[in-house]
Every structure is written in structure tokens, then in C-alpha cells.
Design a protein around this motif. Structure first.
Motif: not given
Length: 644
Positions: A342-351, A367-376
Motif C-alpha cells: 500500500l505504501m508503494a501504491h501511494f508513492m506511485s500515485s504521488l509520483s 518513484a524511487r520510494e515506490h521502488s523501495k517499498y515495492y521491493a520490500a
């Protein structure tokens, strides 16, 4: 459906799946159960059941306290005669320990629950443990086995009064068939869940049943978007669930269910209705947000912000959309364990919003934060898949071991039957040989007796002929003498008469002697025949054969009645005790500790160990000193804690 809405649908699926995994709880229910526990005169059975209900009520708010209550219930149930209470305690620990313990330990709890439930024979308890088995199988990725277990649970519940387990079973079956896209069975079990909930009127079960029916209509509409009546039915049951909640909110154990229902309803309006219905969506989002705040459900609050941001983004209000997304992100960050997906989804939406605003550095940062949360999230998903695969492997390995043990048991059973048949055949053969030998011996004795009698008869006949010949010879001699002595005197005649008398007496003696000899021979034969007949019934020979048979029978009985005492103590129990005592505990001390942890009394332990109760008390004092326990610390309570 835009990117934000897809993420919210994913969140809804995640939250709904959580409903399958946890029992319902609420502070008011917890307070009520705690008040029941302090009531005087509560029986041990009632205390166990109340603590199990309390552990279920605490599951979503205080898992540690919930687990502690279930373990106390298990310890108390061990002293009860009816094993159904211990079975229900182990079954409750399955859901409490899942996710925090390895699946192998969770399965041990389930195995113990099954063993105790079968001992009790209580259908309600058997329905409980079979439902829990299906529940666990569904969690570890074995839905087909789960369906079989759920069906078995329903069989045990057929003749039972209405209970909450039937509703939960139908609810889970509806979810499984929904995952398989079997929409017909999904709908059928959803309505069955509602019917069971109405027969056992529990408000939480009724709300869940309405939600399951709404979900089934939503899935059917997704397969045929032209059938708007299916969408209307989904909205109808969602609104019905919300209305039922509002009418019975004081009896609902899990208020956050309203937030889930409100989010689902808002999502239906946002996805399938024109912009003119946005007010309806906003209305249900406000309900969801209020419930999320009241129940401290950060995911529901964040989802409300995310869905509102999608409306602002569709209207081109980028700053407002970004502000709502940041509010939702901040809410998620307040959670002790925020969901990485969900964190990755919010980061993607903010990007996406920053890119549309032209703020490329911010878009890149998000986008970088999205990648980090998505990887986690991806790593967590891989870990979950690995655990699920490991659980499946362990389950398959255990099934193979069970099959192997069953085959071995069947083979041993056949081997035992073969041994019994062989022993019976040997006994019959021995009996046949004995009777054959006895018959032949009797026949031989009779033949020998007959031959001996014939031989004696022949000897007597020869002797009689010899005697007759002698008699004729004497008669001839007498006639000659008479002819020669006719002229002799009367004295000579008298002498001859005396001589004849003497010869006659001698002949009688010889005949008497022959007769006595024949009688003596006959008596000897009869005695020999009697002795042989007595020997044919010799008790020593029969006793030897009987002892051989008894010895074989005792060997069978000893083999069939051999037992092995099973210690139900987990492997870390002795290690923890030795660490506490500095490796000063003897094997006898460890055995004593295991009996105490099993809940045996001092009298039972003294009987098992073959010592006096006084010696047991001295041993308990010595063990307490080795463990370094204070005067106020109880040895029984400490060992129960280590064993659990």
C-alpha cells in the motif's frame, strides 16, 4: 478504473482476506467477558470456555493477551475429565499462533486438538477442529483440502443446534469458490452463510454474510457488465449490511467491518457509476473514515484519502489530490507495521500526480520510494510464498509418513494373522501326529497281544498232545503189566493200583501247573495291555504338550499387550530447564518435571515413579532449589510456562 482506484481495490481484497483470518473482537465484549471471569461460583469448565471467548475477542487488539488467556485455558482444561475442553483450547491456539509461529508448531496444536476431540467424541468439538483444519489448510495454500475439511465439519454439525461455526464454514467456502471463479458455488455458500447466521442470530455473522453475498454479486457483475441488476444487488446487500450494523452497533464485536463495507460501497459508485453519483461515494467514504478513526484502522483511513484523491485527480485538482495522498501516506506511517504494498501504491500515485504537475524531481523521488517499498513488498511476498511452500512440503511429508505408517501397520497386521495361522496349523499338525501315533501304538499292541495269545495256545496244544501220548504209553505199559501180573497175588495188584493212583495224581499236578502257568501268562498280558493303555493317556505327555501351547499363548499375549509410555513434552522443554538450572538437573529430576508439566498430582507421580509421596515432595523442593526459584514462585506454574 485509474491507478489509484486499482490500488484501493487491492487494499479492499487485503482487508477482506483479513476477515477470513481473524475472529471478531471489541472492547465492550472484552469487558463483559472479564466481568464474567471474576464472578463467584464459576465452574472450571465455564472458566475455560470464557477464557477461550476472551482470547478470540482480544485477537485483533492484543494478540499477546489473547494468547496468554488461551494458554491458561489449556492448562486448566488438562485437569478436567472431559477432553473436549482441551481440544477446543488447542484449536483456539491454532488461529492465535498462526503467523507468529512456524507452521510445524501450529500443526502440532491441531494434531493435539484432533486427538483429544476424537477421545471426547463430542460432535460440536469435532466440528470445531475440522473447521480449524480447513481454516489452516486454506491459509497454507491447500484450498482443495480445505474444502474437504469444511465439508467434514458440516457433517458433524448436521445434528447439532445452530452455532457460529456453520456460518464461518459457509463464509470460507464462498471465499474459496470465489477465488476459483466458481461463481455459482460462491453465491450458493454466501446465501447458506446468511441462512445459518439467521438461525444462530449473531450480529457479526449476519454482517459478514451480507458482505459475502454483496461480493458474490460483484464478481458476477464483473463477468457480465451488461447485467446491471447484479450491480444493484451488490449495492443492496452492502447497504443492507451497513443498515443492520447501525441498528445493532452495540452488539457488534468488530466495528471496523462497517468501514470495509462503506469502502466497498464507495468503490462501486466510483467505478461503475457516472460522476453525478460522486456524492454517494463521498458519503460512504466519510462513513469509512469515521469508523477507521474510531477503531484505529489506518488502512481504512488511508484508503478513504486515496479514493478521495482519485476524484480530485480526475477533476484536475493536482494539489488537492497530492494533499490527500500525503495525508493517507502519513496515516499509514503511523501504523506499527505499515503495508509495504500500500505504501508503494501511494508513492506511485504521488509520483503520477507530481509528473502531471510538472514537478519532475518530486516525481523521481516518489518513484524511487515506490521502488523501495515495492521491493520490500516483493521480498515479503517471496518470503510468504516460501513459507507457504515449506508448509505444503511439511504437510505432504507428514501425509507420506502417515501413509507409510498405515501401510506398515497393515503389513504388521497381515504378518500377525499369518503368524496366528501358522501357529494354529502347527498345533493341528501336532494333534494329528499325536493321534496318529496313538492309533498306531494301540494297533501294534493289539496285534502283539493276539500273536502272543496264539503262541501260548499252540504251546498248550503241543503239551496236551505230549500228555496224551504219555497217557497212551502208560496205558500200554499197564496192559502189559496186567497181562504179566495176572498171575500175581492180590498184593501185587494193590501195588499196581497204588502206582496208578500215584501216576494219576502226578498227571493232575502237571495239568494244574499248566493251567496256573496259562492263567499267569494271561494276567501278565492283561497287565501289560493295561499298562500300555494307561501310558496312552499319560498326563505327563499331555502336560508337556499343554505347557508348550500355554507358553506360545503367553508369548502372543506378551507381544500383543506391550506398551510404550508417550511423553508429550516438546524438545525445548528439557533444554530450557537445564539452562535455568545450570545443567544440574539429573535424568530423574527431568522426568519428575515432565510429569508435573503434564498436570499429574503428587500421588500419581509417586505411583508412576514407584516411590513414596514424601520422596516426591523432597524431590520437588530439591528441583526448586536447583532452578533458583524464590519462596513465592510456584514450581507447577513455572514448569507450565516453560512447557507452553
Amino acid at each position: 478504473m485509474n491507478h489509484i482506484q486499482k490500488g484501493l481495490v487491492f487494499l479492499l481484497c487485503t482487508i477482506i482476506s483479513l476477515l477470513y483470518k481473524v475472529d471478531l473482537s471489541a472492547q465492550t465484549v472484552v469487558d463483559s467477558l472479564k466481568r464474567v471471569l471474576v464472578q463467584p461460583g464459576l465452574t472450571p469448565e465455564e472458566q475455560v470456555l470464557t477464557r477461550l471467548k476472551l482470547s478470540r475477542a482480544l485477537l485483533s487488539t492484543n494478540r499477546k493477551e489473547a494468547l496468554a488467556n488461551a494458554q491458561v485455558a489449556l492448562s486448566m482444561s488438562r485437569s478436567l475429565k472431559d477432553s473436549k475442553y482441551a481440544a477446543q483450547s488447542h484449536s483456539s491456539l491454532v488461529s492465535l499462533m498462526y503467523g507468529q509461529e512456524d507452521v510445524k508448531r501450529v500443526r502440532l496444536q491441531l494434531d493435539s486438538a484432533f486427538t483429544l476431540a476424537e477421545q471426547s467424541g463430542d460432535p460440536y468439538t469435532l466440528e470445531n477442529v475440522w473447521y480449524r483444519k480447513g481454516w489452516l489448510e486454506n491459509r497454507i495454500g491447500k484450498p482443495h483440502d480445505a474444502v474437504k475439511s469444511f465439508q467434514q465439519a458440516l457433517k458433524f454439525g448436521e445434528k447439532q443446534p445452530p452455532n457460529s461455526y456453520a456460518t464461518s464454514i459457509y463464509y470460507n467456502l464462498s471465499a474459496v469458490y470465489g477465488d476459483w471463479d466458481d461463481l455459482e458455488n460462491q453465491s450458493r455458500y454466501a446465501f447458506a452463510s446468511l441462512d445459518a447466521a439467521k438461525r444462530f442470530p449473531d450480529p457479526d455473522d449476519i454482517c459478514n454474510a451480507y458482505q459475502a453475498i454483496a461480493t458474490s454479486y460483484e464478481h458476477r457483475f464483473a463477468g457480465d457488465s451488461s447485467a446491471r441488476n447484479l450491480l444493484d444487488s451488490s449495492l443492496y446487500y452492502n447497504r443492507l449490511a451497513i443498515q443492520y450494523y447501525l441498528e445493532n452497533k452495540n452488539r457488534i464485536s468488530f466495528p471496523s467491518v462497517l468501514g470495509i463495507l462503506a469502502l466497498n460501497t464507495a468503490n462501486l459508485y466510483a467505478e461503475y457509476f457516472p460522476r453525478s453519483y460522486r456524492d454517494s461515494a463521498q458519503h460512504y467514504l466519510r462513513i469509512a473514515k469515521e469508523i477507521g478513526v474510531a477503531t484505529d484502522q489506518q488502512e481504512i483511513i488511508a484508503s478513504s484519502y486515496g479514493m478521495q484523491s482519485s476524484f480530485e485527480l480526475a477533476d484536475g485538482h493536482y494539489d488537492a489530490a497530492a494533499g490527500l495522498l500525503l495525508s493517507g501516506l502519513h496515516t499509514l506511517q503511523q501504523s506499527p507495521t505499515p503495508d509495504n504494498s500500500l505504501m508503494a501504491h501511494f508513492m506511485s500515485s504521488l509520483s503520477e500526480v507530481a509528473e502531471k504537475k510538472g514537478d519532475l524531481p518530486a516525481a523521481l523521488s516518489y518513484a524511487r520510494e515506490h521502488s523501495k517499498y515495492y521491493a520490500a513488498a516483493f521480498d515479503a511476498e517471496k518470503m510468504a510464498i516460501a513459507k507457504k511452500l515449506e508448509a505444503q512440503y511439511q504437510a505432504q511429508q507428514k501425509e507420506q509418513e502417515l501413509i507409510s505408517l498405515q501401510e506398515k501397520a497393515a503389513f504388521n497386521k497381515k504378518l500377525n494373522i499369518a503368524y496366528v495361522i501358522l501357529i494354529v496349523a502347527c498345533i493341528l499338525a501336532l494333534l494329528f501326529l499325536f493321534r496318529s501315533y496313538h492309533f498306531r501304538l494301540k494297533s501294534t499292541i493289539q496285534q502283539q497281544a493276539l500273536l502272543e495269545k496264539e503262541k501260548q495256545d499252540a504251546i498248550l496244544q503241543v503239551r496236551l498232545k505230549e500228555e496224551e501220548a504219555k497217557t497212551l504209553e502208560l496205558e500200554k505199559q499197564e496192559a502189559a503189566l496186567q497181562a504179566q501180573l495176572q498171575s500175581e497175588a492180590a498184593a501185587r495188584l494193590q501195588v499196581e493200583q497204588q502206582l496208578m493212583q500215584a501216576q494219576k495224581e502226578q498227571l493232575q499236578k502237571d495239568l494244574l501247573a499248566g493251567t496256573l502257568q496259562v492263567e499267569q501268562k494271561n494276567e501278565l498280558l492283561q497287565t501289560l495291555q493295561a499298562k500300555l493303555q494307561e501310558k496312552s493317556g499319560d498326563r505327563n505327555l499331555i502336560g508337556q504338550i499343554s505347557r508348550m501351547i500355554d507358553q506360545d499363548r503367553r508369548l502372543d499375549e506378551d507381544f500383543e499387550t506391550s506398551k510404550t509410555e508417550l511423553e508429550n513434552i516438546h524438545p525445548e522443554f528439557f533444554t530450557r530447564l537445564q539452562e535455568k538450572a545450570g545443567n544440574s538437573l539429573t535424568r530423574l529430576d527431568l522426568k519428575h518435571c515432565s510429569y508435573i508439566s503434564m498436570g499429574l498430582s503428587t500421588k500419581e507421580i509417586s505411583s508412576r515413579m514407584g516411590v513414596a509421596p514424601k520422596s516426591i515432595l523432597m524431590s520437588r523442593y530439591r528441583i526448586k532449589q536447583k532452578l533458583g526459584l524464590g519462596k513465592d514462585e510456584g514450581l507447577d506454574a513455572y514448569l507450565m510456562t516453560v512447557a507452553s
